[in-house]
Design an enzyme around this catalytic site. Structure first.
Site, PDB file in Angstrom:
ATOM      1  N   ASP A 113       6.632   0.989   6.901  1.00 19.20           N
ATOM      2  CA  ASP A 113       5.550   0.436   7.750  1.00 19.20           C
ATOM      3  C   ASP A 113       6.055   0.396   9.189  1.00 19.20           C
ATOM      4  OD1 ASP A 113       2.878  -1.528   7.414  1.00 19.20           O
ATOM      5  OD2 ASP A 113       4.164  -1.993   9.157  1.00 19.20           O
TER       6      ASP A 113
ATOM      7  N   ASN B 164      -1.058   0.677  19.807  1.00 17.63           N
ATOM      8  CA  ASN B 164      -2.473   0.976  20.021  1.00 17.63           C
ATOM      9  C   ASN B 164      -3.012   0.212  21.222  1.00 17.63           C
ATOM     10  OD1 ASN B 164      -3.241   2.875  18.170  1.00 17.63           O
ATOM     11  ND2 ASN B 164      -3.630   1.383  16.542  1.00 17.63           N
TER      12      ASN B 164
ATOM     13  N   HIS C  66      -5.508   4.331  21.351  1.00 13.64           N
ATOM     14  CA  HIS C  66      -5.600   4.778  19.959  1.00 13.64           C
ATOM     15  C   HIS C  66      -5.075   6.197  19.762  1.00 13.64           C
ATOM     16  CE1 HIS C  66      -7.434   5.156  15.955  1.00 13.64           C
ATOM     17  NE2 HIS C  66      -7.360   3.807  15.959  1.00 13.64           N
TER      18      HIS C  66
ATOM     19  N   ASP D 108      -2.273   7.632  17.345  1.00  9.72           N
ATOM     20  CA  ASP D 108      -2.388   8.763  16.390  1.00  9.72           C
ATOM     21  C   ASP D 108      -1.196   9.704  16.522  1.00  9.72           C
ATOM     22  OD1 ASP D 108      -4.719   7.780  15.419  1.00  9.72           O
ATOM     23  OD2 ASP D 108      -6.038   9.288  16.356  1.00  9.72           O
TER      24      ASP D 108
ATOM     25  N   GLU E 226      -0.716   2.351   9.230  1.00 13.54           N
ATOM     26  CA  GLU E 226       0.604   2.805   9.671  1.00 13.54           C
ATOM     27  C   GLU E 226       1.627   2.715   8.553  1.00 13.54           C
ATOM     28  OE1 GLU E 226      -0.231  -0.144   9.496  1.00 13.54           O
ATOM     29  OE2 GLU E 226       1.204  -1.604  10.226  1.00 13.54           O
TER      30      GLU E 226
HETATM   31  N1  LIG Z   1      -4.147   4.827  16.230  1.00 13.25           N
HETATM   32  C1  LIG Z   1      -4.413   4.469  15.006  1.00 13.25           C
HETATM   33  N2  LIG Z   1      -4.265   3.197  14.678  1.00 13.25           N
HETATM   34  C2  LIG Z   1      -4.522   2.798  13.412  1.00 13.25           C
HETATM   35  C3  LIG Z   1      -4.930   3.737  12.445  1.00 13.25           C
HETATM   36  N3  LIG Z   1      -5.071   3.085  11.246  1.00 13.25           N
HETATM   37  C4  LIG Z   1      -4.779   1.777  11.488  1.00 13.25           C
HETATM   38  N4  LIG Z   1      -4.426   1.610  12.796  1.00 13.25           N
HETATM   39  C5  LIG Z   1      -4.025   0.443  13.424  1.00 13.25           C
HETATM   40  O1  LIG Z   1      -2.756  -0.051  12.958  1.00 13.25           O
HETATM   41  C6  LIG Z   1      -2.695  -1.420  13.271  1.00 13.25           C
HETATM   42  C7  LIG Z   1      -2.029  -2.174  12.197  1.00 13.25           C
HETATM   43  O2  LIG Z   1      -1.711  -3.437  12.690  1.00 13.25           O
HETATM   44  P1  LIG Z   1      -1.154  -4.550  11.825  1.00 13.25           P
HETATM   45  O3  LIG Z   1      -1.635  -4.417  10.405  1.00 13.25           O
HETATM   46  O4  LIG Z   1      -1.446  -5.813  12.480  1.00 13.25           O
HETATM   47  O5  LIG Z   1       0.418  -4.399  11.818  1.00 13.25           O
HETATM   48  P2  LIG Z   1       1.462  -4.282  12.960  1.00 13.25           P
HETATM   49  O6  LIG Z   1       0.854  -4.420  14.270  1.00 13.25           O
HETATM   50  O7  LIG Z   1       2.170  -2.960  12.755  1.00 13.25           O
HETATM   51  O8  LIG Z   1       2.436  -5.434  12.666  1.00 13.25           O
HETATM   52  P3  LIG Z   1       3.485  -5.468  11.540  1.00 13.25           P
HETATM   53  O9  LIG Z   1       3.121  -4.542  10.525  1.00 13.25           O
HETATM   54  O10 LIG Z   1       3.447  -6.848  11.054  1.00 13.25           O
HETATM   55  O11 LIG Z   1       4.743  -5.121  12.217  1.00 13.25           O
HETATM   56  C8  LIG Z   1      -4.097  -1.822  13.520  1.00 13.25           C
HETATM   57  O12 LIG Z   1      -4.247  -2.140  14.896  1.00 13.25           O
HETATM   58  C9  LIG Z   1      -4.966  -0.660  13.151  1.00 13.25           C
HETATM   59  O13 LIG Z   1      -6.132  -0.541  13.986  1.00 13.25           O
HETATM   60  C10 LIG Z   1      -5.082   5.086  12.838  1.00 13.25           C
HETATM   61  O14 LIG Z   1      -5.433   5.957  12.083  1.00 13.25           O
HETATM   62  N5  LIG Z   1      -4.817   5.348  14.129  1.00 13.25           N
END
Ligand SMILES: Nc1nc2c(ncn2[C@@H]2O[C@H](COP(=O)(O)OP(=O)(O)OP(=O)(O)O)[C@@H](O)[C@H]2O)c(=O)[nH]1
Length: 698
Positions: free
Chosen positions: A568, A576, A581, A585, A611
């Site tokens: 992760d 992001n 965004h 990606d 992610e």
């Molecule tokens: N650019 C992009 N962002 C994505 C995609 N899928 C999910 N995300 C973003 O990934 C982020 C995941 O954030 P969180 O689940 O809070 O986790 P984190 O910020 O990595 O924090 P921790 O995992 O706790 O370290 C979200 O802001 C989603 O919008 C994608 O396909 N593209």
């Protein structure tokens, strides 16, 4: 077919033959001779002389004829005994000739004539004949025929004859006295006559025990010798040369010679000729039988195409009387041979002697059938003959048409489904590709020969060995073959194909390898879409869900360790949020590519969602494997992403993992334990890898 025609009927009618009745009559005549008048029937010897000469010349002629016929008709099929008889008759004929001319009262012939001189030749001839006939009756009649030996027998015969003639003419004193003037026949002469009679009787007895052989009728031969014996007995009875007994003896001898002539003529000429005739008739009948029952319609034509003759099959098939067809042009019945094209065709088959055409044959009730016409042209005694063999090929033609239709349907089905078929014949080593195989390979049927080696030229180089291995295995252990691989076509494009094959067996014996090849490029693309993450290109969660069980099963079978790792990206939300965004990606793609590059071919990288990435490490031993995974995780931390303002942005990964050898083979549990370990890694400050604590299982 009358079987009687085929059977050679040996003549068994000898007992009904006039010669047999004559023998019986003459025997009766002999036994009644004691009642004959003893007075001479001729006034003197001179009066008897012409009759004697006539009878003797007759016997001499018959003797020489016997020799000439047997000698000239002899071949290796006959018994050499016939030659002994023939040469005996030659000797007897010549010596009898001398006897006749030496007879008292005849003009002197090679020295002074006398009764003694005539008797020397007479007794010699009778003795030679009696001894030789007995010898021939004793000798085997089979397997002793050698054509060249006949000359040896002849030389022997000439030698004996010459000896008798020379000694009789020049040294008559060497012979015992057979006749004394004024006294008559000596006892010695009579004893010799009896001796000859005994030899003849012995010969008759032996001949009667023989069955007909090599064409010789032994009954007739025995009759002849019997009459010779009776003739000799007459010669012992006469008191004067001019009495009836002497005349009878000569007559009996002449009849006996005719009988021998008849028996040997039959053996040498009549029987062989009849056998030959019989064989010719047999051959003709067999040929006719074959012609009428051959199944083909057979026509004999003249050079202008007019019908000369037909076989029975024509009459039956066409329902036409042969007479109605004779002299008609064949074109009336056969479309391939109409009068207009006859001359042109004639030139062709006159040159090649054979010609095969397809046509339509017309029957009487205007029914038709498809025909195959074989024209055979030949010359016999400068006459041109044409023979037609016409076969009804209607069924064959319809079957071929139906086959062609089915083949076209199959080709069409193959075109629609993009499935080609192929066959490798184990015996002829020949390979056949269907039209669709050429189409899939984009190969020209006229240029590329169907063969496995040529097929390999189109197989993607990375897949080639795999294809060879499968093919070889299939040929050695006859196991079915199923493989998906890529093709590299000449235009540079690549295709996915699915090939299947299995061994065709006839009566349990492998005969040929039959296979299909299907272009599955489109299906494969759809499948790729279904199992791959469109953003990063690595496998998606669906792929993981569908395959994790078989991956674990495989590792269990192989007793290997499998690690389930969830990575992760730490604080990805901030990426992001800070850089947008799109930049996010790019980071996801970069991490995925890096992970894909670092793992082995047997490992799988999947984007689990957001992610989060799941990596399945196959065949990885712990704890050394953990170092490798940690190294990969570190590697991600070293990746540099350039943002919009050319700043370097780095990301870290947190990871949680569980392994089959530590945590068991349950896919769901492995996921949960890895997730727990990830959660633990996050809680412990992120940017680290955690193996699920075994105690958490309890
Ligand atoms: N650019 C992009 N962002 C994505 C995609 N899928 C999910 N995300 C973003 O990934 C982020 C995941 O954030 P969180 O689940 O809070 O986790 P984190 O910020 O990595 O924090 P921790 O995992 O706790 O370290 C979200 O802001 C989603 O919008 C994608 O396909 N593209």
């Amino acid at each position: 077919m009358q079987s009687d025609f085929l059977k050679y009927e040996a003549s068994s009618s000898q007992f009904r033959h006039p010669l047999f009745y004559i023998t019986v009559l003459m025997t009766v005549g002999f036994f009644s001779s004691q009642f004959w008048p003893e007075t001479p029937i001729f006034d003197n010897v001179e009066a008897f002389l012409p009759y004697h000469s006539m009878l003797e010349m007759f016997s001499v002629t018959v003797s020489l004829m016997v020799f000439a016929i047997v000698w000239n008709s002899f071949n290796n099929d006959r018994s050499i005994n016939l030659i002994f008889i023939a040469v005996t008759f030659l000797a007897v004929g010549v010596i009898d000739f001398f006897h006749s001319f030496s007879y008292f009262g005849m003009p002197d012939f090679f020295g002074e004539n006398s009764t003694q001189k005539a008797l020397i030749f007479w007794i010699s001839a009778r003795l030679i004949a009696a001894i030789m006939f007995l010898m021939v009756a004793l000798m085997p009649w089979f397997n002793n025929s050698y054509e060249n030996n006949k000359y040896l027998v002849l030389i022997g015969g000439v030698f004996v004859t010459g000896g008798v003639l020379l000694s009789g003419i020049h040294y008559p004193q060497w012979y015992p006295v057979f006749f004394v003037d004024g006294y008559g026949l000596t006892d010695f002469k009579i004893i010799i006559e009896y001796f000859i009679v005994v030899l003849h009787f012995a010969t008759v007895a032996l001949l009667l025990t023989k069955k007909d052989a090599v064409g010789v009728n032994f009954i007739w031969f025995a009759c002849a010798v019997w009459l010779m014996a009776l003739a000799e007995l007459f010669f012992t009875l006469y008191s004067s040369v001019s009495d009836l007994y002497n005349l009878a003896g000569h007559v009996y001898k002449a009849v006996a010679y005719i009988m021998v002539f008849k028996a040997l003529f039959l053996a040498s000429i009549t029987r062989p000729y009849k056998e030959l005739e019989q064989r010719s008739v047999e051959k003709l009948l067999l040929t006719q039988y074959a012609v009428d029952n051959s199944g083909d319609l057979i026509y004999w034509l003249d050079y202008d195409g007019r019908i000369l003759s037909v076989n029975d099959a024509v009459k039956q098939k066409l329902g036409v009387q042969a007479d109605d067809m004779i002299n008609s042009h064949i074109g009336r019945f056969e479309s391939a041979l109409v009068p207009d094209s006859w001359k042109q065709l004639r030139e062709q088959f006159s040159e090649h002697h054979q010609l095969v055409l397809d046509g339509v044959h017309l029957c009487r009730n205007s029914e038709k059938f498809f025909s195959q016409v074989r024209i055979v042209f030949f010359k016999y005694r400068s006459q041109n003959y044409i023979c037609l063999f016409i076969a009804d090929i209607t069924e064959r033609k319809l079957a071929l048409e139906s086959l062609a239709r089915k083949q076209e349907q199959l080709a069409q089905a193959q075109r629609i489904t993009h499935i080609g078929s192929w066959e490798f014949n184990l015996e002829s080593k020949e390979t056949v590709w269907s039209e669709e195989v050429y189409h899939i390979l984009q190969a020209d049927e006229k240029v590329v020969k169907a063969s496995f080696n040529n097929f390999l030229q189109y197989v993607h180089s990375d897949d080639r060995q795999r294809v060879i291995d499968h093919y070889q295995r299939c040929l050695t252990d006859y196991s079915p073959y199923h493989l998906v691989h890529r093709l590299q076509l000449l235009d540079g494009s690549s295709r996915y194909v699915e090939t299947r094959a299995e061994m065709q067996r006839i009566n349990g014996e492998p005969v040929s390898l039959i296979g299909t090849i299907q272009d599955i490029t489109k299906e494969r693309e759809l499948e790729d879409q279904a199992y791959h993450d469109p953003l990063t290109g690595v496998y998606n969660r669906r792929f993981l869900d569908e395959n994790i069980y078989s991956l674990i099963d495989n590792s269990v079978i192989k007793e290997q360790n499998l690690c389930y790792v969830i990575f992760d990206i730490d604080f990805f939300k901030e990426i992001n949020d800070n850089y947008g965004h799109d930049f996010g990606d790019r980071v996801l793609k970069g991490v995925a590519e890096y992970l894909q590059r670092q793992v082995r071919d047997s490992d799988f990288v999947c984007r689990f969602g957001g992610e989060e990435f799941v990596v399945i490490f196959n065949d990885i031993e712990m704890p050394s494997g953990m170092e490798r995974i940690e190294k990969i995780r570190h590697g991600v931390g070293n990746l540099q992403f350039i943002n919009q303002i050319d700043d370097i942005v780095k990301v870290n990964l947190s990871g949680g993992m569980a392994c089959t050898k530590i945590h068991g083979n349950d896919a769901k549990q492995l996921f949960e334990l890895a997730d727990q370990a990830l959660y633990s890694a996050k809680r412990s400050g992120r940017n680290r890898l955690k193996l699920c604590d075994k105690s958490s299982l309890d």
